[in-house]
Design a protein around this motif. Sequence first.
Motif, mmCIF file in Angstrom:
data_model
loop_
_atom_site.group_PDB
_atom_site.id
_atom_site.type_symbol
_atom_site.label_atom_id
_atom_site.label_comp_id
_atom_site.label_asym_id
_atom_site.label_seq_id
_atom_site.Cartn_x
_atom_site.Cartn_y
_atom_site.Cartn_z
ATOM 1 N N THR A 120 0.830 -1.206 0.000
ATOM 2 C CA THR A 120 0.000 0.000 0.000
ATOM 3 C C THR A 120 0.864 1.257 0.000
ATOM 4 N N GLU A 121 2.050 1.174 0.626
ATOM 5 C CA GLU A 121 2.950 2.338 0.601
ATOM 6 C C GLU A 121 3.401 2.624 -0.819
ATOM 7 N N ARG A 151 1.041 4.792 -2.697
ATOM 8 C CA ARG A 151 0.743 6.184 -2.326
ATOM 9 C C ARG A 151 1.962 7.056 -2.076
ATOM 10 N N THR A 152 3.171 6.499 -2.227
ATOM 11 C CA THR A 152 4.374 7.289 -1.974
ATOM 12 C C THR A 152 5.313 7.214 -3.173
ATOM 13 N N GLN A 160 -3.055 -1.305 -6.901
ATOM 14 C CA GLN A 160 -2.570 -0.075 -6.285
ATOM 15 C C GLN A 160 -1.995 0.910 -7.313
ATOM 16 N N HIS A 214 1.175 9.970 -7.547
ATOM 17 C CA HIS A 214 1.760 9.876 -6.203
ATOM 18 C C HIS A 214 2.057 8.443 -5.785
ATOM 19 N N SER A 215 2.081 7.531 -6.751
ATOM 20 C CA SER A 215 2.448 6.153 -6.429
ATOM 21 C C SER A 215 3.910 5.903 -6.768
#
Length: 695
Positions: free
Chosen positions: A83-84, A87-88, A113, A165-166
């Motif tokens: 999941t990080e 989104r990062t 994701q 932003h992934s």
Amino acid sequence: MTSDQLIRLTQSSGKENTLKLSRRDLAYACGMRLTGKKFSGGTTIAGTMLLAHLAGIKVFATGGLGGVHRGAESSMDISADLTELGRTPVAVISSGCKSFLDVPRTLEYLETQGVGVATFADGREGKVDFPGFWSRDSGVISPLTISDEKAAAAIIHAQFSFPIHSGLLLANPIPEAVSIPKAEMDSVIKKAIKEAYDAGATGKDNTPFVLAKIKELTGGKSIPANRALIENNVKRGTMVAKELRRLEFAEAIEGGPHVDRVYPAMTVASQANTSAGPQTSDAVPSVSPGNENIPEMQSPVDILVAGALAIDFSCDFTPLPGRPSTSPILHTSNPARITQTLGGVGHNVAKALNLLGSSVRLCSAVGDDLSGKAALAQLRTEGLDTSSIQTLPSSGSRTAQYIAINTTTKDLHLGMADMSILETPHTDFDSTYLPLLAQANPTHLVLDANWDPVTLHAWLRAARTLRIPVAFEPVSAAKSTRLFSPPPANSQSAFPTFPNNLVNLITPNTHELHALHAHAQQSGLLSQTPWWNLINSLNIPSTGARAAFSAIAGAELVDKGVPQMSVQLLPFCPTVLVKLGAEGVLLTMLLPSSSALLRDPEAQRWVVSRNDGGGGEQGVGGVYMRLFPVPETIAQEDVVSVNGVGDTFLGAVVAGLVAGREVEDVLGVAQRAAGLTLRSAEAVSPRLRELRGEI
């Protein structure tokens, strides 16, 4: 991390206050510290990604990714790493996910994701398997294949140019020489998973249990394989980061539409200690059209020195017997001992750095003349890189020359300098020098004041944009004021004050300090609102700080205004080192509110003012002032030449800073380095090699 911190962390293994830190755990660990409960920990991929992103780091090399555990359809055991990544925006280079996980479901989850996944082909043709950590193959075809580090950097650069932003997962197969065959690992993993199930090892305890069993069942073969794949990932990550840095610089140079801030591309290994977030900065100067050919990439260096390279003539006055005069007589010929060496401030600083073991490159210019050819040949003899030395047509450019006329005591009586090759803008900065700065990729930049003001300020803007600390050598009273002399089109906003700074460190003598201060005052720089705000935050009494300054620097220097002028220049340059000759060096330094010196009992006698309110928006903590007397008195008969002494001093200071030392801790060895040059006939003493261990 320091050696002590690394030892402390490894010794904390298995203790109750040692945590596995993912995104969810960071607030707990940091928050509990405020209550007096302190933890050590190792960051997971998710935790490291978050911290790396906060520090502006785009490439992260690690071992293996977490993933979807087998049986996750019932247990919902899915690593936060996935999941990080969703989104990062950090590119993770790993050897896939650990093969005791559910690899197909892990890739499906990453697709959900929105995470791009690609595997390095390593010379293989066609489609390749997503790696299985200890094995090069997992039995699952990789979604994408990439050929090399340049392709990887291009993908990362494109990804982060979009408002996405992934992150990205770049899978790097374990080296073939240490790879464990897939069939063998499948059997081992099956047994390890069964034993974990029988032992009830679930959740965060599952992975450590399974890893320990795999080590046992492979007879320890998994350990060297694990070490080799991590080393391989860090090497590949470093090369990817280098290529990404090149792309970012290239776009900045070409004025690309997406560049409003250029971050250094760096690699970070798992459980790394990262720094504070990025700062805003000026834009890189736009580039003239037609600059399509970026020079071939040279290896990066720690320090780029941009300044004068000159042929030096040292004329030591030698009066005839019976003549008591110590100085040459004007308007007539004087007997002298004349020596010729390769010099120039930039060259001398670079040579000192090289002798002290630093990785350095000199950026300068010579004419296409006999002196220029001799200078380049001598540079190669000295072991200095000549790839950033521009050779300009002899029709309009002469190689720089400097003539020093010295007294019988070897003090400078008169200097004559022809530095027109740097003082006249012969070349376009953006197409000539900016690519050289990009190629060098330095951690520090040293500038001397021989550049014309237009070029000097182009160097300063580029360094601020790229967040490269700058050490400035004023050269002379007349040239020092170029620091405060922007091109006419520029406004006073060209002079950023702390915490952005114009330069980070400056090394004037007293004459240059007076000239700098007078010019700043006449230009109105000492009456601007940002300057006043910072000076007021220092809490210096309205009656001044004469008593405090006198206790440190002595009444004579205070009468000359040296400490006062140093303090007033701090908003533009937070570290001022005034060279006082036989009296030593006066260090005046602006301390941020976080500085350990503000809380060090031993340092309190040198903290002449402090802001106990936290420094406000600028984070100013106080002023540190300290006089460093010369470490040894050199007899007059032992002084051979004063030329290059200040340049040697600056080179040694920067060498210490690059080595990770604080400026106050390196000044003693820098003064001794200057003393060696004072005894040498050369512009920089070859004996500086003796000080490498102390730097």
